[in-house]
Design an enzyme around this catalytic site. Structure first.
Site, PDB file in Angstrom:
ATOM      1  N   HIS A 129       0.822  -1.226   0.000  1.00 10.91           N
ATOM      2  CA  HIS A 129       0.000   0.000   0.000  1.00 10.91           C
ATOM      3  C   HIS A 129       0.854   1.273   0.000  1.00 10.91           C
ATOM      4  O   HIS A 129       0.307   2.367  -0.187  1.00 10.91           O
ATOM      5  CB  HIS A 129      -0.924   0.034   1.228  1.00 10.91           C
ATOM      6  CG  HIS A 129      -1.949  -1.056   1.246  1.00 10.91           C
ATOM      7  ND1 HIS A 129      -2.811  -1.273   0.192  1.00 10.91           N
ATOM      8  CD2 HIS A 129      -2.249  -1.998   2.182  1.00 10.91           C
ATOM      9  CE1 HIS A 129      -3.610  -2.306   0.481  1.00 10.91           C
ATOM     10  NE2 HIS A 129      -3.277  -2.770   1.685  1.00 10.91           N
ATOM     11  N   ASP A 165      -2.657 -10.642  -2.312  1.00  9.60           N
ATOM     12  CA  ASP A 165      -3.190 -10.113  -1.045  1.00  9.60           C
ATOM     13  C   ASP A 165      -4.652  -9.730  -1.290  1.00  9.60           C
ATOM     14  O   ASP A 165      -5.016  -9.298  -2.383  1.00  9.60           O
ATOM     15  CB  ASP A 165      -2.379  -8.883  -0.623  1.00  9.60           C
ATOM     16  CG  ASP A 165      -2.737  -8.392   0.764  1.00  9.60           C
ATOM     17  OD1 ASP A 165      -1.992  -8.706   1.707  1.00  9.60           O
ATOM     18  OD2 ASP A 165      -3.768  -7.691   0.906  1.00  9.60           O
ATOM     19  N   HIS A 167      -6.290  -7.275  -0.324  1.00  6.48           N
ATOM     20  CA  HIS A 167      -6.439  -5.844  -0.580  1.00  6.48           C
ATOM     21  C   HIS A 167      -5.718  -5.480  -1.872  1.00  6.48           C
ATOM     22  O   HIS A 167      -4.645  -6.014  -2.160  1.00  6.48           O
ATOM     23  CB  HIS A 167      -5.856  -5.034   0.583  1.00  6.48           C
ATOM     24  CG  HIS A 167      -6.466  -5.367   1.916  1.00  6.48           C
ATOM     25  ND1 HIS A 167      -5.876  -6.245   2.801  1.00  6.48           N
ATOM     26  CD2 HIS A 167      -7.630  -4.954   2.475  1.00  6.48           C
ATOM     27  CE1 HIS A 167      -6.645  -6.344   3.881  1.00  6.48           C
ATOM     28  NE2 HIS A 167      -7.707  -5.584   3.706  1.00  6.48           N
ATOM     29  N   ASP A 252      -4.427 -12.816   3.481  1.00  5.99           N
ATOM     30  CA  ASP A 252      -5.663 -12.356   4.110  1.00  5.99           C
ATOM     31  C   ASP A 252      -6.906 -12.637   3.266  1.00  5.99           C
ATOM     32  O   ASP A 252      -8.012 -12.249   3.651  1.00  5.99           O
ATOM     33  CB  ASP A 252      -5.568 -10.864   4.495  1.00  5.99           C
ATOM     34  CG  ASP A 252      -4.829 -10.032   3.478  1.00  5.99           C
ATOM     35  OD1 ASP A 252      -4.553 -10.534   2.370  1.00  5.99           O
ATOM     36  OD2 ASP A 252      -4.512  -8.862   3.779  1.00  5.99           O
TER      37      ASP A 252
HETATM   38 ZN   LIG Z   1      -3.983  -7.185   2.781  1.00  3.34          ZN
END
Ligand SMILES: [Zn+2]
Length: 341
Positions: A129, A165, A167, A252
């Site tokens: 991120h 991931d 996200h 995740d």
């Molecule tokens: Zn994540």
């Protein structure tokens, strides 16, 4: 029988120093779980540990804005606090962060030197991120981007990053979206944090087409990931023909994860790792960089499944079952976005 190659490992007890004074999902126990998974799956004679060094400002600023390393050092010199509502720091954060980014750069060099290598980096803090000019979402320096840029600086023409991931890897996308030498393929829950990752985001300028986003609805399971690998990830990799594949390996999307809503199993990660290992074969190196994953049991099992795919102990076929209509629509949306001129 040829002697199997060792697997390069990047890990360091100093990663555990990065710790919030409040309860926080991105905590040192995560690495203990990941280490247990790696240890269970990787025989000691197959393991080769990388000696970790801190990243140079040059390696960091290949992907972050000029002056970013100095500005971040200045912010961390406050001792402890928050860089954004999700991203804490403590007195040890600088050391962990610079070692993680240094490991990424050095690992990339090792992967470039010897095509066909396999590597697993258990890094904290995570990176995907982190944006060109700002930390975000538990991430301070974008480790996988530092690795991709280091590989490019070592002379590779094309590097692919697969981000599984849960996200969207918004920072990585932003860093490379106008760059046609780095293919970025992300599978994630959508809409979801951080808000980006629509299938219509396909890259900018010269990089158009080299950003590929598959955004899955909550509840998506293993069958959809198998289908996305067959119809999107592997065809895109084949067409791009990278010399090196890096994985933003967050865990995740596992069904046990407390932060997200997808339904993968440890074996799904083993299957995706097997597929990438097959794609890379003897001619391309493949490196896995830990991102998220906040359920300790899921993290341990999934890192073990990834590792067993690389050692050959457990090669898992991509799931074959039928995705739901909504899952299939997500895959079709990505294919449609990339059919447009
Ligand atoms: Zn994540």
């Amino acid at each position: 029988m040829p002697v199997p190659r060792p697997i390069l490992v990047a890990d360091d007890p100093r990663f555990d120093g990065h710790q919030s004074s409040r309860p926080h999902p991105e905590r040192p126990e995560r690495l203990a779980a990941a280490r247990a998974g790696l240890k269970a799956a990787l025989p000691p004679e197959r393991r080769r540990d990388l000696t970790l060094r801190k990243a140079s400002d040059e390696a960091i600023e290949r992907v972050h804005r000029p002056g970013y390393a100095g500005a971040l050092r200045g912010a961390l010199a406050q001792g402890s606090g928050d860089l954004d509502p999700d991203t804490y720091f403590c007195p040890e954060t600088g050391e962990s962060t610079w070692l993680a980014a240094g490991a990424a750069a050095d690992l990339a060099d090792a992967l470039v030197r010897d095509p066909g290598e396999r590597a697993i980096a258990l890094l904290r803090p995570p990176g995907h991120h982190a944006r060109p000019g700002t930390p975000m979402g538990f991430c301070l320096i974008n480790n996988v981007a530092v690795a991709a840029a280091a590989a490019r600086a070592s002379g590779l023409a094309r590097v692919a990053i697969v981000d599984w991931d849960v996200h969207h890897g918004n920072g990585t996308q932003e860093i490379f979206e106008a760059d046609d030498s780095v293919l970025f393929v992300s599978l994630h829950q959508h809409p979801f944090y951080p808000g980006t990752g629509s299938p219509r985001e396909t890259g900018k300028g010269a990089g158009r087409g080299a950003t590929v986003n598959v955004g899955f609805p909550a509840g998506t399971g293993s069958e959809a990931y198998g289908e996305a690998f067959r119809r999107v990830v592997l065809p895109r990799l084949t067409a791009f023909d990278p010399e090196l594949v890096l994985v933003s390996a967050g865990y995740d999307a596992h069904e046990r994860d407390p932060l997200a809503g997808l339904s993968l199993e440890a074996a799904t990660f083993g299957a995706m790792a097997t597929a990438l290992d097959d794609f890379c074969g003897e001619s391309r190196s493949l490196g896995f960089f830990l991102e998220g994953g906040y359920d300790l049991q899921a993290l341990e099992g999934s890192v073990a499944a990834t590792t067993r795919a690389l050692t050959g102990e457990a090669r898992v076929e991509l799931p074959e079952g039928e995705p739901s209509a909504r899952e299939r629509e997500a895959i079709e949306a990505t294919l449609a976005a990339h059919r447009q001129p």
